[in-house]
Design a protein around this motif. Structure first.
Motif, PDB file in Angstrom:
ATOM      1  N   ARG A 238       0.830  -1.207   0.000  1.00  0.00           N
ATOM      2  CA  ARG A 238       0.000   0.000   0.000  1.00  0.00           C
ATOM      3  C   ARG A 238       0.866   1.259   0.000  1.00  0.00           C
ATOM      4  O   ARG A 238       0.600   2.233  -0.718  1.00  0.00           O
ATOM      5  N   SER A 239       1.930   1.211   0.782  1.00  0.00           N
ATOM      6  CA  SER A 239       2.846   2.347   0.857  1.00  0.00           C
ATOM      7  C   SER A 239       3.557   2.570  -0.471  1.00  0.00           C
ATOM      8  O   SER A 239       3.738   3.714  -0.919  1.00  0.00           O
ATOM      9  N   VAL A 241       2.514   1.718  -3.515  1.00  0.00           N
ATOM     10  CA  VAL A 241       1.553   2.226  -4.488  1.00  0.00           C
ATOM     11  C   VAL A 241       1.244   3.702  -4.225  1.00  0.00           C
ATOM     12  O   VAL A 241       1.169   4.514  -5.160  1.00  0.00           O
ATOM     13  N   ALA A 242       1.087   4.059  -2.957  1.00  0.00           N
ATOM     14  CA  ALA A 242       0.793   5.448  -2.618  1.00  0.00           C
ATOM     15  C   ALA A 242       1.932   6.370  -3.033  1.00  0.00           C
ATOM     16  O   ALA A 242       1.708   7.515  -3.445  1.00  0.00           O
ATOM     17  N   ARG A 243       3.141   5.885  -2.949  1.00  0.00           N
ATOM     18  CA  ARG A 243       4.304   6.720  -3.257  1.00  0.00           C
ATOM     19  C   ARG A 243       4.635   6.742  -4.740  1.00  0.00           C
ATOM     20  O   ARG A 243       5.015   7.774  -5.283  1.00  0.00           O
ATOM     21  N   GLY A 245       2.722   4.880  -7.417  1.00  0.00           N
ATOM     22  CA  GLY A 245       1.717   4.498  -8.385  1.00  0.00           C
ATOM     23  C   GLY A 245       1.745   3.009  -8.672  1.00  0.00           C
ATOM     24  O   GLY A 245       2.572   2.268  -8.140  1.00  0.00           O
ATOM     25  N   ILE A 273      -6.497  -2.259  -3.300  1.00  0.00           N
ATOM     26  CA  ILE A 273      -5.498  -1.252  -2.922  1.00  0.00           C
ATOM     27  C   ILE A 273      -5.231  -0.307  -4.087  1.00  0.00           C
ATOM     28  O   ILE A 273      -5.118   0.912  -3.910  1.00  0.00           O
ATOM     29  N   LEU A 274      -5.151  -0.849  -5.294  1.00  0.00           N
ATOM     30  CA  LEU A 274      -4.934  -0.003  -6.463  1.00  0.00           C
ATOM     31  C   LEU A 274      -6.130   0.912  -6.697  1.00  0.00           C
ATOM     32  O   LEU A 274      -5.971   2.093  -7.043  1.00  0.00           O
ATOM     33  N   ASP A 276      -8.141   2.031  -4.382  1.00  0.00           N
ATOM     34  CA  ASP A 276      -8.112   3.028  -3.312  1.00  0.00           C
ATOM     35  C   ASP A 276      -7.071   4.112  -3.583  1.00  0.00           C
ATOM     36  O   ASP A 276      -7.230   5.264  -3.156  1.00  0.00           O
ATOM     37  N   SER A 277      -5.996   3.750  -4.276  1.00  0.00           N
ATOM     38  CA  SER A 277      -4.923   4.710  -4.495  1.00  0.00           C
ATOM     39  C   SER A 277      -5.357   5.854  -5.398  1.00  0.00           C
ATOM     40  O   SER A 277      -4.926   6.994  -5.213  1.00  0.00           O
ATOM     41  N   LEU A 279      -4.467   6.708  -8.214  1.00  0.00           N
ATOM     42  CA  LEU A 279      -3.302   7.428  -8.696  1.00  0.00           C
ATOM     43  C   LEU A 279      -3.081   7.188 -10.183  1.00  0.00           C
ATOM     44  O   LEU A 279      -3.313   6.107 -10.698  1.00  0.00           O
TER      45      LEU A 279
END
Length: 285
Positions: A238-239, A241-243, A245, A273-274, A276-277, A279
């Motif tokens: 998750r971290s 992907v958040a950072r 993409g 998770i993707l 939710d991102s 991004l």
């Protein structure tokens, strides 16, 4: 990111018990990853099924036998078989490990660790370049899980991996479970490890489960690929992907293989998770 877009980023490992299922359910996963060596025999029934599956589903080839860390050059017969498979299947990615498993004609049933030294770096890069020259495409190199380290290593693993990429123009396969396992076993900082990896060089992420084992010397974590992805590894994902993409993401499950439904439920967690991102892909870091 909507679900259809997120779905395209996530694949699952194709293992022998699931060949029939994924041949019959071509829309169950966006892409599948095979262990290359299991399909080297061109006349085998598994190769025939792979051909059928490939007609409707993208395939990635993940190797466990190139032994890129061996002092000797890559086995020519093995490399020829891999080239033939790749030329026929036309996989989206071809990968192997930062490890060795063969010496002097003796093959070991494990992915063995390297001493992280300049000499080992030269050998490893030489072998990667040999494979890439034969394949005529970049090879993805996966960070290992490890349970011991050499006292004479002079280069941290993450720096060794980065230097391999820089010297050979290979790509990286970032196994977040392996990062988690190795960092516990060697008392590394997983955030330090991941911060040292240039996201723009990572073409694939692996997620898998591991096993905790209690020894007389203390607890050790073993990369068994025999369970659900741990909460801690999901958090690392998750971290990431958040950072950075989305990155093509694979769910691995190699022992105590469950029904396809369980494997696909793990893939759904990555898809969530993707989603939710929300991004746009950004991998320049």
């Amino acid at each position: 990111m909507d679900r259809d877009s997120a779905f395209k980023w996530v694949g699952v490992g194709l293992r022998h018990p699931h060949l029939d299922y994924f041949q019959q359910h071509s829309n169950a996963a966006s892409w599948l990853e095979i262990h290359s060596e299991n399909y080297f025999i061109e006349t085998s029934s598994t190769r025939q099924q792979l051909r059928a599956i490939r007609q409707n589903t993208d395939i990635s080839c993940h190797g466990i036998g190139l032994s890129l860390g061996s002092v000797t050059t890559v086995n020519k017969q093995h490399l020829t078989s891999l080239v033939n498979l790749v030329n026929e299947i036309q996989p989206t990615m071809v990968s192997d490990h930062l490890s060795w498993s063969e010496y002097g004609g003796h093959h070991f049933n494990d992915l063995l660790p390297l001493p992280y030294t300049e000499e080992a770096l030269d050998v490893f890069c030489r072998n990667v370049l040999q494979v890439q020259d034969a394949l005529q495409r970049p090879l993805l190199i996966e960070n290992p899980s490890s349970y011991l380290r050499f006292e004479h290593s002079t280069i941290p693993e993450w720096e060794f991996l980065t230097q391999v990429q820089t010297r050979t123009d290979c790509r990286l396969l970032l196994d977040l479970n392996n990062v988690h396992v190795s960092c516990f076993n060697h008392q590394y900082d997983s955030q330090q490890y991941l911060s040292a990896i240039k996201a723009s060089t990572v073409d694939e992420i692996h997620l898998a489960g591991f096993t905790k084992k209690q020894l007389d010397q203390g607890e050790i974590w073993i990369d068994t690929h025999s369970d659900h992805v741990s909460d801690e590894v999901w958090q690392l994902y998750r971290s990431w992907v958040a950072r950075h993409g989305p990155t093509p993401t694979l769910i691995e499950w190699d022992l105590d293989i469950p029904e396809p439904k369980v494997l696909l439920e793990e893939a759904d967690k990555a898809i969530d998770i993707l989603q939710d991102s929300a991004l746009i892909p950004k991998r320049s870091a």
